[in-house]
Design a protein around this motif. Structure first.
Motif, PDB file in Angstrom:
ATOM      1  N   TRP A 123       0.848  -1.193   0.000  1.00 37.34           N
ATOM      2  CA  TRP A 123       0.000   0.000   0.000  1.00 37.34           C
ATOM      3  C   TRP A 123       0.875   1.230   0.000  1.00 37.34           C
ATOM      4  O   TRP A 123       1.900   1.287   0.703  1.00 37.34           O
ATOM      5  N   TYR A 169      -2.510   7.454  -1.237  1.00 35.32           N
ATOM      6  CA  TYR A 169      -3.311   7.780  -2.423  1.00 35.32           C
ATOM      7  C   TYR A 169      -3.037   9.222  -2.841  1.00 35.32           C
ATOM      8  O   TYR A 169      -3.117  10.148  -2.025  1.00 35.32           O
ATOM      9  N   LEU A 177      -3.416   0.169  -3.844  1.00 37.62           N
ATOM     10  CA  LEU A 177      -3.375  -1.103  -3.121  1.00 37.62           C
ATOM     11  C   LEU A 177      -3.112  -2.209  -4.147  1.00 37.62           C
ATOM     12  O   LEU A 177      -3.942  -2.439  -5.037  1.00 37.62           O
ATOM     13  N   TYR A 222      -8.194   0.470  -5.314  1.00 32.13           N
ATOM     14  CA  TYR A 222      -8.140   1.793  -4.685  1.00 32.13           C
ATOM     15  C   TYR A 222      -8.424   1.649  -3.194  1.00 32.13           C
ATOM     16  O   TYR A 222      -9.406   1.020  -2.779  1.00 32.13           O
ATOM     17  N   GLN A 223      -7.557   2.244  -2.383  1.00 33.48           N
ATOM     18  CA  GLN A 223      -7.739   2.265  -0.929  1.00 33.48           C
ATOM     19  C   GLN A 223      -7.214   3.610  -0.429  1.00 33.48           C
ATOM     20  O   GLN A 223      -6.027   3.788  -0.185  1.00 33.48           O
ATOM     21  N   LYS A 224      -8.143   4.575  -0.268  1.00 28.77           N
ATOM     22  CA  LYS A 224      -7.731   5.934   0.078  1.00 28.77           C
ATOM     23  C   LYS A 224      -7.290   6.048   1.535  1.00 28.77           C
ATOM     24  O   LYS A 224      -6.311   6.725   1.845  1.00 28.77           O
ATOM     25  N   TRP A 282      -6.494  -0.940   5.791  1.00 27.85           N
ATOM     26  CA  TRP A 282      -6.016  -0.913   4.404  1.00 27.85           C
ATOM     27  C   TRP A 282      -5.832  -2.316   3.825  1.00 27.85           C
ATOM     28  O   TRP A 282      -6.005  -2.532   2.622  1.00 27.85           O
ATOM     29  N   ARG A 291     -12.884  -7.523   2.197  1.00 26.45           N
ATOM     30  CA  ARG A 291     -12.390  -6.150   2.049  1.00 26.45           C
ATOM     31  C   ARG A 291     -13.559  -5.190   2.199  1.00 26.45           C
ATOM     32  O   ARG A 291     -14.658  -5.443   1.708  1.00 26.45           O
ATOM     33  N   VAL A 328     -15.404  -1.829   1.301  1.00 30.74           N
ATOM     34  CA  VAL A 328     -15.473  -0.886   0.183  1.00 30.74           C
ATOM     35  C   VAL A 328     -16.766  -0.093   0.298  1.00 30.74           C
ATOM     36  O   VAL A 328     -17.865  -0.661   0.188  1.00 30.74           O
TER      37      VAL A 328
END
Length: 592
Positions: A92, A95, A108, A123-125, A130, A143, A145
């Motif tokens: 990771w 972002y 990610l 995408y993992q802001k 994470w 996960r 989301v």
């Protein structure tokens, strides 16, 4: 076969190094120290692989011989993690958006090991949660989301196998152990509705009866969810950022218990104040809670949320079970002085009481014999370093970083369960050239001018509470059931009432004094109580007149007459002899 020697990863401004654990406590011969500062280090779950990112690349090697498994050109990587079976490496990076890519790049990334092939970029802001979470056999991956959970099966990240959608899933925890997997979700309360935690068993995620357990509660800005190793129950620590009552700077905390069989409970704590730490025992049958305003209490509870053992009060804010579960360390780190209490869990007997001043980190070695304490930056930027101890209090190794350098992290190598069998507990300190740091008994400060005088007992702000064994059979009341205790108390109260009702066989040889300050206890005879009440009323009137006369106030003629009349009436009615102008004490005869 000799047990393996655990490795200790050390990350700081001086670079990354691997240290062989005790008894050698030397640099690993197969690993050459990386002088470039690392952003993150990680061992695989079984301890066979070690990875680190140093701002130029991500490297993975075998812990057995130091051979390189994979090297990835990822200079911006800030976090990395291995899947349970070492088939995937997750990286990771923060972002970011650029003019060329307004939506930003997928930060990610999932890499196949040992080939180094990119499996999926996501995408993992946020850095919170994470990393995707796997079951131990990697057949299921979860996960979070956009307020819902995505489930992937058999590491196929191109298709979502299942979804769990709620109004706003803020956090989740996947159970450890074998299939079937359970998942706990947390949904914060909105618009006056309570927050709640629910347990589900995959793949049954929908329908009104799908939840295994449900627990609702108020006063929860965030939660911490902890499964036991058998995945039979979970502890939820709910906390608020601000305590509206103003009693604590730490906000408010409550502890809730949920079991997969549907049982739920609020864990009742014996002292008000923050909940500093909660730790499951590796046997999954007990848990320890450190709580309450300082000096804090520490209590072990069973799965019925009944207290088993109370360690009393002390300067502590953390609890650590050994990997084998036979030793418990209660410690006070951070803003406390670093006192540690080492307890034998089976006998509930204290073995040692070492002290690690300025320590900010504690971790058990997988062998269950040694521990590491460290002073790390940025929590403390001075006196950085670490110590390796034996649990009896002996310091086996000590390392201090250079004056202008910093220590960021130390991390033990992981091992599968059962790699280190439980050893008999020792009470005698292990031999060491560095000695022990047993905490010396503290004494109150005495000025030099008074030090030649005998010491006097000093008063304490808080009275320390001693440890108390609450197990059945170890105390008189706890060995009885609730109904038996209730009946016993009734019998004792009835017996005491009979004793009070019995007349005294021997008459009092001397009259009993009665004054205005006499208690209001009933004698049991209504007539006698009435006489006593009238007497006290007259005595109060006499006392008020005498106080006015003594203060110099001239009494009216009728008041002087009342004073004499009341005195004579009391003396005649209750057969009392008094001296003239002296009503300080009035004696009633036994007949009265």
């Amino acid at each position: 076969m000799a047990p393996p020697i655990p490795l200790l990863a050390v990350r700081g401004s001086e670079g990354t190094s691997l240290l062989c654990g005790p008894p050698q406590c030397e640099d690993a011969s197969f690993f050459q120290r990386d002088s470039r500062p690392s952003r993150s280090v990680a061992f695989s779950r079984d301890g066979t692989l070690f990875g680190w990112c140093n701002g130029h690349s991500v490297s993975v090697l075998k812990c057995a011989d130091g051979s390189v498994v994979s090297t990835l050109d990822l200079p911006k990587t800030a976090m990395l993690e291995f899947s349970p079976l070492n088939s995937i490496l997750v990286t990771w990076q923060p972002y970011t958006k650029t003019q060329d890519s307004p939506q930003g790049d997928a930060n990610l990334q999932l890499w196949e090991l040992p080939s180094g092939r990119l499996i999926k970029a996501l995408y993992q802001k946020k850095v919170d949660s994470w990393c995707p979470r796997w079951s131990e056999d990697e057949k299921l991956c979860v996960r979070s989301v956009n307020n819902e959970l995505h489930f992937f099966e058999n590491n196929d990240f191109n298709s979502i196998a299942n979804k769990l959608h709620m109004q706003k899933v803020s956090d989740f925890a996947l159970s450890p152990g074998a299939q079937p997997s359970k998942v706990a979700i947390y949904v914060p309360g909105i618009k006056g509705a309570p927050s709640f935690v629910r347990l589900y068993q995959y793949p049954v995620l929908g329908g009104p009866s799908a939840a295994l357990a449900n627990k609702s509660f108020f006063k929860a800005d965030k939660v911490r969810m902890q499964w036991n190793q058998k995945a039979s129950a979970i502890l939820v620590t709910a906390s608020t950022e601000v305590d509206k009552s103003g009693a604590s700077y730490y906000g408010e905390q409550t502890l809730h218990y949920l079991a997969v069989n549907g049982e739920t409970a609020l864990v009742q704590l014996a002292k008000n104040g923050p909940i500093y730490d909660v730790a499951w025992s590796p046997n999954s049958m007990e848990f320890c809670v450190v709580y309450g305003f300082m000096p804090a209490k520490a209590t072990v509870f069973n799965l019925k949320c009944d207290p088993v053992f109370d360690f009393g009060t002390g300067p502590r804010n953390a609890a650590y079970y050994s990997p084998q579960g036979h030793i418990l360390v209660l410690a006070g780190f951070g803003n406390l002085r670093g006192h540690m209490e080492v307890w034998d869990v089976k006998k509930y007997k204290q073995m040692s009481k070492p002290e690690a001043p300025d320590a900010t980190f504690f971790s058990w070695c997988p062998d269950g014999e040694h521990i590491v304490t460290a002073t790390c930056s940025p929590r403390l930027r001075v006196s950085n370093g670490f110590k390796i101890w034996h649990y009896t209090g002996s310091v086996l190794h000590k390392h201090s970083v250079a004056e202008n350098s910093q220590l960021w992290e130390v991390c033990w190598q992981s091992f599968p369960s059962g790699a280190f069998p439980e050893r008999p507990v020792k009470y005698q300190a292990a031999p060491s050239e560095l000695g022990t740091t047993q905490a010396a008994p503290t004494q109150a400060y005495r000025p030099p001018a008074l030090r030649h005088l005998p010491a006097t007992p000093s008063s304490k702000l808080h009275k320390d509470e001693p440890p108390q064994d609450l197990r059945k059979g170890h105390s008189g009341e706890k060995s009885l059931s609730k109904s038996a205790l209730k009946n016993q108390r009734k019998r004792e109260a009835k017996k005491a009432a009979k004793q009070e009702a019995k007349p005294d066989p021997e008459p009092a040889s001397a009259p009993a004094p009665v004054s205005n300050s006499q208690s209001e206890a009933s004698s049991g005879d209504p007539e006698t109580d009435k006489k006593i009440k009238n007497l006290k009323k007259k005595l109060k009137a006499i006392e008020e007149l005498r106080e006015q006369q003594a203060s110099g106030k001239v009494l009216q003629k009728n008041q002087v007459t009342d004073l004499k009349t009341l005195t004579n009436i009391i003396c005649k009615q209750y057969n009392i002899r008094i001296r003239k102008n002296d009503i300080n004490v009035i004696f009633l005869s036994a007949a009265a």
